[in-house]
Write a protein that holds these residues in place. Structure first.
Motif, PDB file in Angstrom:
ATOM      1  N   ALA A 182      67.334  19.792 162.076  1.00  0.00           N
ATOM      2  CA  ALA A 182      66.650  20.739 161.190  1.00  0.00           C
ATOM      3  C   ALA A 182      65.269  20.216 160.806  1.00  0.00           C
ATOM      4  O   ALA A 182      64.293  20.980 160.776  1.00  0.00           O
ATOM      5  CB  ALA A 182      67.495  20.990 159.947  1.00  0.00           C
ATOM      6  N   GLY A 183      65.176  18.934 160.518  1.00  0.00           N
ATOM      7  CA  GLY A 183      63.879  18.347 160.198  1.00  0.00           C
ATOM      8  C   GLY A 183      62.915  18.401 161.364  1.00  0.00           C
ATOM      9  O   GLY A 183      61.725  18.698 161.192  1.00  0.00           O
ATOM     10  N   ASP A 184      63.415  18.140 162.568  1.00  0.00           N
ATOM     11  CA  ASP A 184      62.562  18.197 163.755  1.00  0.00           C
ATOM     12  C   ASP A 184      62.060  19.616 164.010  1.00  0.00           C
ATOM     13  O   ASP A 184      60.897  19.825 164.371  1.00  0.00           O
ATOM     14  CB  ASP A 184      63.312  17.681 164.979  1.00  0.00           C
ATOM     15  CG  ASP A 184      63.493  16.171 164.967  1.00  0.00           C
ATOM     16  OD1 ASP A 184      62.803  15.508 164.166  1.00  0.00           O
ATOM     17  OD2 ASP A 184      64.327  15.666 165.741  1.00  0.00           O
ATOM     18  N   ILE A 185      62.932  20.586 163.833  1.00  0.00           N
ATOM     19  CA  ILE A 185      62.533  21.984 164.045  1.00  0.00           C
ATOM     20  C   ILE A 185      61.500  22.404 163.004  1.00  0.00           C
ATOM     21  O   ILE A 185      60.489  23.041 163.334  1.00  0.00           O
ATOM     22  CB  ILE A 185      63.772  22.903 164.020  1.00  0.00           C
ATOM     23  CG1 ILE A 185      64.642  22.627 165.258  1.00  0.00           C
ATOM     24  CG2 ILE A 185      63.359  24.373 163.965  1.00  0.00           C
ATOM     25  CD1 ILE A 185      66.000  23.271 165.212  1.00  0.00           C
ATOM     26  N   ALA A 186      61.730  22.038 161.748  1.00  0.00           N
ATOM     27  CA  ALA A 186      60.761  22.374 160.690  1.00  0.00           C
ATOM     28  C   ALA A 186      59.414  21.703 160.957  1.00  0.00           C
ATOM     29  O   ALA A 186      58.363  22.333 160.787  1.00  0.00           O
ATOM     30  CB  ALA A 186      61.316  21.952 159.337  1.00  0.00           C
ATOM     31  N   ASP A 187      59.441  20.441 161.387  1.00  0.00           N
ATOM     32  CA  ASP A 187      58.195  19.744 161.706  1.00  0.00           C
ATOM     33  C   ASP A 187      57.460  20.405 162.863  1.00  0.00           C
ATOM     34  O   ASP A 187      56.234  20.499 162.855  1.00  0.00           O
ATOM     35  CB  ASP A 187      58.461  18.280 162.034  1.00  0.00           C
ATOM     36  CG  ASP A 187      58.788  17.460 160.796  1.00  0.00           C
ATOM     37  OD1 ASP A 187      58.499  17.936 159.681  1.00  0.00           O
ATOM     38  OD2 ASP A 187      59.336  16.356 160.952  1.00  0.00           O
TER      39      ASP A 187
ATOM     40  N   VAL B  15      57.608  23.584 163.768  1.00  0.00           N
ATOM     41  CA  VAL B  15      57.055  24.868 163.316  1.00  0.00           C
ATOM     42  C   VAL B  15      55.816  24.634 162.452  1.00  0.00           C
ATOM     43  O   VAL B  15      54.768  25.265 162.658  1.00  0.00           O
ATOM     44  CB  VAL B  15      58.123  25.673 162.545  1.00  0.00           C
ATOM     45  CG1 VAL B  15      57.507  26.877 161.861  1.00  0.00           C
ATOM     46  CG2 VAL B  15      59.231  26.117 163.490  1.00  0.00           C
ATOM     47  N   LEU B  16      55.927  23.733 161.476  1.00  0.00           N
ATOM     48  CA  LEU B  16      54.780  23.458 160.606  1.00  0.00           C
ATOM     49  C   LEU B  16      53.614  22.846 161.386  1.00  0.00           C
ATOM     50  O   LEU B  16      52.458  23.177 161.133  1.00  0.00           O
ATOM     51  CB  LEU B  16      55.192  22.532 159.464  1.00  0.00           C
ATOM     52  CG  LEU B  16      56.140  23.151 158.437  1.00  0.00           C
ATOM     53  CD1 LEU B  16      56.586  22.100 157.428  1.00  0.00           C
ATOM     54  CD2 LEU B  16      55.481  24.316 157.735  1.00  0.00           C
ATOM     55  N   GLY B  17      53.914  21.981 162.322  1.00  0.00           N
ATOM     56  CA  GLY B  17      52.865  21.397 163.153  1.00  0.00           C
ATOM     57  C   GLY B  17      52.170  22.431 164.012  1.00  0.00           C
ATOM     58  O   GLY B  17      50.963  22.359 164.244  1.00  0.00           O
ATOM     59  N   GLY B  18      52.911  23.414 164.465  1.00  0.00           N
ATOM     60  CA  GLY B  18      52.312  24.488 165.248  1.00  0.00           C
ATOM     61  C   GLY B  18      51.440  25.400 164.411  1.00  0.00           C
ATOM     62  O   GLY B  18      50.501  26.019 164.917  1.00  0.00           O
ATOM     63  N   LEU B  19      51.718  25.494 163.130  1.00  0.00           N
ATOM     64  CA  LEU B  19      50.920  26.339 162.243  1.00  0.00           C
ATOM     65  C   LEU B  19      49.677  25.630 161.704  1.00  0.00           C
ATOM     66  O   LEU B  19      48.759  26.288 161.210  1.00  0.00           O
ATOM     67  CB  LEU B  19      51.780  26.818 161.070  1.00  0.00           C
ATOM     68  CG  LEU B  19      52.947  27.732 161.420  1.00  0.00           C
ATOM     69  CD1 LEU B  19      53.789  28.010 160.182  1.00  0.00           C
ATOM     70  CD2 LEU B  19      52.454  29.029 162.032  1.00  0.00           C
ATOM     71  N   MET B  20      49.638  24.310 161.768  1.00  0.00           N
ATOM     72  CA  MET B  20      48.524  23.547 161.194  1.00  0.00           C
ATOM     73  C   MET B  20      47.156  23.934 161.748  1.00  0.00           C
ATOM     74  O   MET B  20      46.207  24.020 160.977  1.00  0.00           O
ATOM     75  CB  MET B  20      48.736  22.049 161.385  1.00  0.00           C
ATOM     76  CG  MET B  20      49.755  21.470 160.462  1.00  0.00           C
ATOM     77  SD  MET B  20      49.178  21.589 158.770  1.00  0.00           S
ATOM     78  CE  MET B  20      50.605  21.044 157.917  1.00  0.00           C
ATOM     79  N   PRO B  21      46.993  24.134 163.062  1.00  0.00           N
ATOM     80  CA  PRO B  21      45.653  24.490 163.542  1.00  0.00           C
ATOM     81  C   PRO B  21      45.121  25.788 162.930  1.00  0.00           C
ATOM     82  O   PRO B  21      43.910  25.974 162.838  1.00  0.00           O
ATOM     83  CB  PRO B  21      45.823  24.625 165.056  1.00  0.00           C
ATOM     84  CG  PRO B  21      46.968  23.748 165.374  1.00  0.00           C
ATOM     85  CD  PRO B  21      47.896  23.870 164.192  1.00  0.00           C
ATOM     86  N   GLY B  22      45.978  26.676 162.506  1.00  0.00           N
ATOM     87  CA  GLY B  22      45.525  27.903 161.872  1.00  0.00           C
ATOM     88  C   GLY B  22      45.170  27.720 160.410  1.00  0.00           C
ATOM     89  O   GLY B  22      44.459  28.533 159.823  1.00  0.00           O
ATOM     90  N   VAL B  23      45.633  26.640 159.804  1.00  0.00           N
ATOM     91  CA  VAL B  23      45.394  26.394 158.382  1.00  0.00           C
ATOM     92  C   VAL B  23      44.181  25.494 158.173  1.00  0.00           C
ATOM     93  O   VAL B  23      43.346  25.761 157.314  1.00  0.00           O
ATOM     94  CB  VAL B  23      46.645  25.763 157.726  1.00  0.00           C
ATOM     95  CG1 VAL B  23      46.385  25.404 156.281  1.00  0.00           C
ATOM     96  CG2 VAL B  23      47.837  26.693 157.853  1.00  0.00           C
ATOM     97  N   PHE B  24      44.109  24.418 158.947  1.00  0.00           N
ATOM     98  CA  PHE B  24      43.020  23.452 158.817  1.00  0.00           C
ATOM     99  C   PHE B  24      42.100  23.557 160.025  1.00  0.00           C
ATOM    100  O   PHE B  24      42.558  23.734 161.151  1.00  0.00           O
ATOM    101  CB  PHE B  24      43.565  22.026 158.739  1.00  0.00           C
ATOM    102  CG  PHE B  24      44.407  21.766 157.529  1.00  0.00           C
ATOM    103  CD1 PHE B  24      43.820  21.587 156.290  1.00  0.00           C
ATOM    104  CD2 PHE B  24      45.786  21.709 157.625  1.00  0.00           C
ATOM    105  CE1 PHE B  24      44.586  21.350 155.171  1.00  0.00           C
ATOM    106  CE2 PHE B  24      46.567  21.479 156.506  1.00  0.00           C
ATOM    107  CZ  PHE B  24      45.965  21.298 155.275  1.00  0.00           C
TER     108      PHE B  24
ATOM    109  N   LEU C  19      44.796  13.276 162.265  1.00  0.00           N
ATOM    110  CA  LEU C  19      45.861  12.872 163.194  1.00  0.00           C
ATOM    111  C   LEU C  19      45.522  11.555 163.879  1.00  0.00           C
ATOM    112  O   LEU C  19      46.406  10.715 164.107  1.00  0.00           O
ATOM    113  CB  LEU C  19      46.109  13.972 164.222  1.00  0.00           C
ATOM    114  CG  LEU C  19      46.707  15.259 163.667  1.00  0.00           C
ATOM    115  CD1 LEU C  19      46.782  16.328 164.755  1.00  0.00           C
ATOM    116  CD2 LEU C  19      48.070  15.022 163.073  1.00  0.00           C
ATOM    117  N   ALA C  20      44.241  11.343 164.196  1.00  0.00           N
ATOM    118  CA  ALA C  20      43.823  10.081 164.808  1.00  0.00           C
ATOM    119  C   ALA C  20      44.052   8.916 163.850  1.00  0.00           C
ATOM    120  O   ALA C  20      44.510   7.843 164.269  1.00  0.00           O
ATOM    121  CB  ALA C  20      42.356  10.165 165.218  1.00  0.00           C
TER     122      ALA C  20
END
Length: 73
Positions: A33-38, A40-49, A58-59
């Motif tokens: 569940a944690g991996d799936i949430a990460d 999904v949230l990681g995939g949404l990050m480029p649209g937020v920041f 990230l570097a």
């Protein structure tokens, strides 16, 4: 030299036999569940920041992880 991989394979087999299916089901479900949430949230990050902020952040995280790993005894 040919006996080396066999030694490690024996350790892996022992670990696989030690874990009984269903014994660690709660742990597995929580980790999945944690991996799936990460993901999904990681995939949404480029649209937020913006990329100008996200890529250096990230570097820095990867660099800190590399330093921590290099200092590990």
């Amino acid at each position: 030299m040919l006996g080396g991989p066999d030694k490690y394979w024996a350790r892996i087999q022992w670990l696989l036999l030690k874990v009984v299916p269903g014994e660690n089901l709660r742990f597995t479900v929580v980790m999945a569940a944690g991996d799936i949430a990460d993901a999904v949230l990681g995939g949404l990050m480029p649209g937020v920041f913006p990329d100008v902020v996200l890529i250096p952040a990230l570097a820095l995280i990867l660099l800190a992880s590399a330093v921590k790993l290099a200092r590990h005894n």
